[in-house]
Design a protein around this motif. Structure first.
Motif, PDB file in Angstrom:
ATOM      1  N   VAL A  62       0.897  -1.276   0.001  1.00 43.91           N
ATOM      2  CA  VAL A  62      -0.068   0.120   0.068  1.00 43.91           C
ATOM      3  C   VAL A  62       0.771   1.171  -0.154  1.00 43.91           C
ATOM      4  O   VAL A  62       0.348   2.396  -0.055  1.00 43.91           O
ATOM      5  N   GLY A  63       2.127   1.084  -0.017  1.00 38.86           N
ATOM      6  CA  GLY A  63       2.989   2.498  -0.309  1.00 38.86           C
ATOM      7  C   GLY A  63       4.285   2.063  -0.339  1.00 38.86           C
ATOM      8  O   GLY A  63       4.913   0.919  -0.060  1.00 38.86           O
ATOM      9  N   TYR A  64       5.194   2.966  -0.701  1.00 37.45           N
ATOM     10  CA  TYR A  64       6.612   2.960  -0.711  1.00 37.45           C
ATOM     11  C   TYR A  64       7.246   4.283  -0.476  1.00 37.45           C
ATOM     12  O   TYR A  64       6.695   5.362  -0.481  1.00 37.45           O
ATOM     13  N   ILE A  65       8.567   4.172   0.133  1.00 40.15           N
ATOM     14  CA  ILE A  65       9.342   5.639  -0.060  1.00 40.15           C
ATOM     15  C   ILE A  65      10.599   5.199  -0.530  1.00 40.15           C
ATOM     16  O   ILE A  65      11.284   4.169  -0.238  1.00 40.15           O
ATOM     17  N   ARG A  66      11.154   6.027  -1.272  1.00 40.19           N
ATOM     18  CA  ARG A  66      12.454   5.943  -2.106  1.00 40.19           C
ATOM     19  C   ARG A  66      13.455   6.868  -1.266  1.00 40.19           C
ATOM     20  O   ARG A  66      13.146   7.991  -1.211  1.00 40.19           O
ATOM     21  N   ARG A  80      20.982  12.163   3.047  1.00 39.42           N
ATOM     22  CA  ARG A  80      20.058  11.212   2.277  1.00 39.42           C
ATOM     23  C   ARG A  80      18.980  11.900   1.810  1.00 39.42           C
ATOM     24  O   ARG A  80      18.647  13.060   2.431  1.00 39.42           O
ATOM     25  N   GLN A  81      18.380  11.783   0.714  1.00 33.08           N
ATOM     26  CA  GLN A  81      17.125  12.506   0.158  1.00 33.08           C
ATOM     27  C   GLN A  81      16.209  11.433  -0.125  1.00 33.08           C
ATOM     28  O   GLN A  81      16.169  10.261  -0.531  1.00 33.08           O
ATOM     29  N   ILE A  82      14.965  11.802   0.427  1.00 27.02           N
ATOM     30  CA  ILE A  82      13.550  11.159   0.029  1.00 27.02           C
ATOM     31  C   ILE A  82      13.579  11.567  -1.352  1.00 27.02           C
ATOM     32  O   ILE A  82      13.104  12.720  -1.571  1.00 27.02           O
ATOM     33  N   ARG A  83      13.371  10.603  -2.202  1.00 24.42           N
ATOM     34  CA  ARG A  83      13.212  10.765  -3.580  1.00 24.42           C
ATOM     35  C   ARG A  83      11.971  10.381  -4.194  1.00 24.42           C
ATOM     36  O   ARG A  83      11.533  10.337  -5.550  1.00 24.42           O
ATOM     37  N   GLY A  84      11.046   9.816  -3.321  1.00 26.47           N
ATOM     38  CA  GLY A  84       9.675   9.592  -3.679  1.00 26.47           C
ATOM     39  C   GLY A  84       8.948   8.893  -2.470  1.00 26.47           C
ATOM     40  O   GLY A  84       9.383   8.256  -1.521  1.00 26.47           O
ATOM     41  N   LEU A  85       7.484   9.027  -2.482  1.00 31.27           N
ATOM     42  CA  LEU A  85       6.848   8.697  -1.507  1.00 31.27           C
ATOM     43  C   LEU A  85       5.467   8.461  -1.894  1.00 31.27           C
ATOM     44  O   LEU A  85       4.733   9.495  -2.630  1.00 31.27           O
ATOM     45  N   ALA A  86       4.716   7.354  -2.057  1.00 24.84           N
ATOM     46  CA  ALA A  86       3.336   6.980  -2.428  1.00 24.84           C
ATOM     47  C   ALA A  86       2.712   6.264  -1.415  1.00 24.84           C
ATOM     48  O   ALA A  86       3.188   5.432  -1.129  1.00 24.84           O
ATOM     49  N   VAL A  87       1.230   6.611  -1.333  1.00 24.00           N
ATOM     50  CA  VAL A  87       0.698   5.653  -0.582  1.00 24.00           C
ATOM     51  C   VAL A  87      -0.660   5.517  -1.231  1.00 24.00           C
ATOM     52  O   VAL A  87      -1.208   6.440  -2.005  1.00 24.00           O
ATOM     53  N   ALA A  88      -1.274   4.329  -1.435  1.00 20.11           N
ATOM     54  CA  ALA A  88      -2.384   3.904  -2.193  1.00 20.11           C
ATOM     55  C   ALA A  88      -3.508   4.591  -1.329  1.00 20.11           C
ATOM     56  O   ALA A  88      -3.874   4.893  -0.062  1.00 20.11           O
ATOM     57  N   GLU A  89      -4.674   5.046  -2.238  1.00 24.46           N
ATOM     58  CA  GLU A  89      -5.609   5.923  -1.713  1.00 24.46           C
ATOM     59  C   GLU A  89      -6.468   5.311  -0.779  1.00 24.46           C
ATOM     60  O   GLU A  89      -6.651   5.766   0.340  1.00 24.46           O
ATOM     61  N   GLU A  90      -6.789   4.228  -0.755  1.00 27.45           N
ATOM     62  CA  GLU A  90      -7.389   3.307   0.483  1.00 27.45           C
ATOM     63  C   GLU A  90      -6.586   3.314   1.547  1.00 27.45           C
ATOM     64  O   GLU A  90      -7.352   2.872   2.891  1.00 27.45           O
ATOM     65  N   ARG A  92      -4.766   5.665   2.716  1.00 30.21           N
ATOM     66  CA  ARG A  92      -4.412   7.364   3.254  1.00 30.21           C
ATOM     67  C   ARG A  92      -5.006   7.317   4.591  1.00 30.21           C
ATOM     68  O   ARG A  92      -6.187   7.086   4.804  1.00 30.21           O
ATOM     69  N   GLY A  93      -4.417   8.090   5.513  1.00 27.28           N
ATOM     70  CA  GLY A  93      -5.189   8.574   6.619  1.00 27.28           C
ATOM     71  C   GLY A  93      -4.677   7.480   7.774  1.00 27.28           C
ATOM     72  O   GLY A  93      -5.321   7.425   8.892  1.00 27.28           O
ATOM     73  N   THR A 125      -0.093  20.378   0.466  1.00 24.96           N
ATOM     74  CA  THR A 125      -0.228  20.781   1.880  1.00 24.96           C
ATOM     75  C   THR A 125      -0.301  19.729   2.843  1.00 24.96           C
ATOM     76  O   THR A 125       0.188  19.438   3.874  1.00 24.96           O
ATOM     77  N   PRO A 126      -1.140  18.320   2.610  1.00 22.55           N
ATOM     78  CA  PRO A 126      -0.934  17.246   3.400  1.00 22.55           C
ATOM     79  C   PRO A 126       0.449  16.549   3.343  1.00 22.55           C
ATOM     80  O   PRO A 126       0.847  16.417   4.555  1.00 22.55           O
ATOM     81  N   ALA A 127       1.237  16.628   2.356  1.00 17.22           N
ATOM     82  CA  ALA A 127       2.584  16.151   2.633  1.00 17.22           C
ATOM     83  C   ALA A 127       3.412  17.180   3.312  1.00 17.22           C
ATOM     84  O   ALA A 127       4.126  16.579   4.409  1.00 17.22           O
ATOM     85  N   ARG A 128       3.220  18.465   3.262  1.00 14.14           N
ATOM     86  CA  ARG A 128       4.168  19.292   3.936  1.00 14.14           C
ATOM     87  C   ARG A 128       3.684  19.386   5.408  1.00 14.14           C
ATOM     88  O   ARG A 128       4.556  19.514   6.212  1.00 14.14           O
ATOM     89  N   LYS A 129       2.546  19.043   5.788  1.00 11.33           N
ATOM     90  CA  LYS A 129       2.143  18.908   7.067  1.00 11.33           C
ATOM     91  C   LYS A 129       2.903  17.600   7.890  1.00 11.33           C
ATOM     92  O   LYS A 129       3.081  17.684   8.952  1.00 11.33           O
ATOM     93  N   LEU A 130       2.711  16.509   7.197  1.00 10.79           N
ATOM     94  CA  LEU A 130       3.342  15.336   7.539  1.00 10.79           C
ATOM     95  C   LEU A 130       4.846  15.478   7.767  1.00 10.79           C
ATOM     96  O   LEU A 130       5.337  15.102   9.023  1.00 10.79           O
ATOM     97  N   TYR A 131       5.372  16.122   6.966  1.00  6.51           N
ATOM     98  CA  TYR A 131       6.969  16.273   7.169  1.00  6.51           C
ATOM     99  C   TYR A 131       7.269  17.254   8.250  1.00  6.51           C
ATOM    100  O   TYR A 131       8.094  16.868   9.004  1.00  6.51           O
ATOM    101  N   GLU A 132       6.357  18.347   8.431  1.00  4.40           N
ATOM    102  CA  GLU A 132       6.481  19.459   9.335  1.00  4.40           C
ATOM    103  C   GLU A 132       6.512  18.654  10.702  1.00  4.40           C
ATOM    104  O   GLU A 132       7.177  18.813  11.777  1.00  4.40           O
ATOM    105  N   SER A 133       5.428  17.570  10.724  1.00  7.52           N
ATOM    106  CA  SER A 133       5.227  17.103  12.029  1.00  7.52           C
ATOM    107  C   SER A 133       6.079  16.036  12.611  1.00  7.52           C
ATOM    108  O   SER A 133       6.256  15.797  13.572  1.00  7.52           O
TER     109      SER A 133
END
Length: 162
Positions: A62-66, A80-90, A92-93, A125-133
């Motif tokens: 349901v997800g990955y991070i590169r 290191r750099q996060i070069r991708g992040l994806a989460v399946a719609e179902e 999320r949250g 905005t959702p990603a930025r809030k996650l990263y800030e948190s």
């Protein structure tokens, strides 16, 4: 809520990751064209299974991070750099993105990194809030760096010390 299982990717994950990439593509977070149909290899010579952590819920991917290096320079090898992040719609949250982000931070530490950075689109905005948190701070903004979906979008550089 079930806790996602986070693990390193394997070559067997390629089809599932390719499908996830196609299903989650959006100008909300992607600056590249949509992945080609029906199939474009997910892993490349620059980014293979060793560079990905994947999340599973109930045995389903349901997800990955590169995670990679921001440059090929030896003087930059401590970052290191996060070069991708994806989460399946179902998924999320459900904490999948946060679990992947935390696992990437731990993996960067394990690899001996001192810092971790990422780039995120200003309108995501959702990603930025996650990263800030999770302790990431804005370190720079490139105004109107991309033209996506008919609008100019800022590229925001964020980072944190490990």
């Amino acid at each position: 809520m079930p806790v996602p299982c986070i693990r390193h990717a394997t070559f067997d994950d390629e089809d599932g990751l390719g499908r996830l990439d196609r299903e989650t593509w959006s100008t909300a977070h992607a600056v590249t064209p949509p992945p080609r149909q029906p199939y474009e290899p997910f892993f490349t010579h620059r980014s293979g299974p060793r560079d990905h952590l994947v999340a599973e819920l109930g045995g389903r991917l349901v997800g990955y991070i590169r995670l990679g290096f921001p440059t090929e320079l030896a003087s930059n090898a401590h970052v290191r750099q996060i070069r991708g992040l994806a989460v399946a719609e179902e998924a999320r949250g459900s904490g999948v993105g946060r679990a992947l982000l935390r696992a990437a931070v731990e993996e960067a530490r394990r690899q001996g990194a001192r810092r971790i950075t990422l780039r995120v689109l200003g309108h995501n905005t959702p990603a930025r809030k996650l990263y800030e948190s999770e302790g990431f701070v804005v370190e720079g903004v490139q105004p109107e760096e991309f033209h996506l979906g008919g609008a100019y979008v800022d590229d925001v550089l964020m980072g944190r010390f490990l």
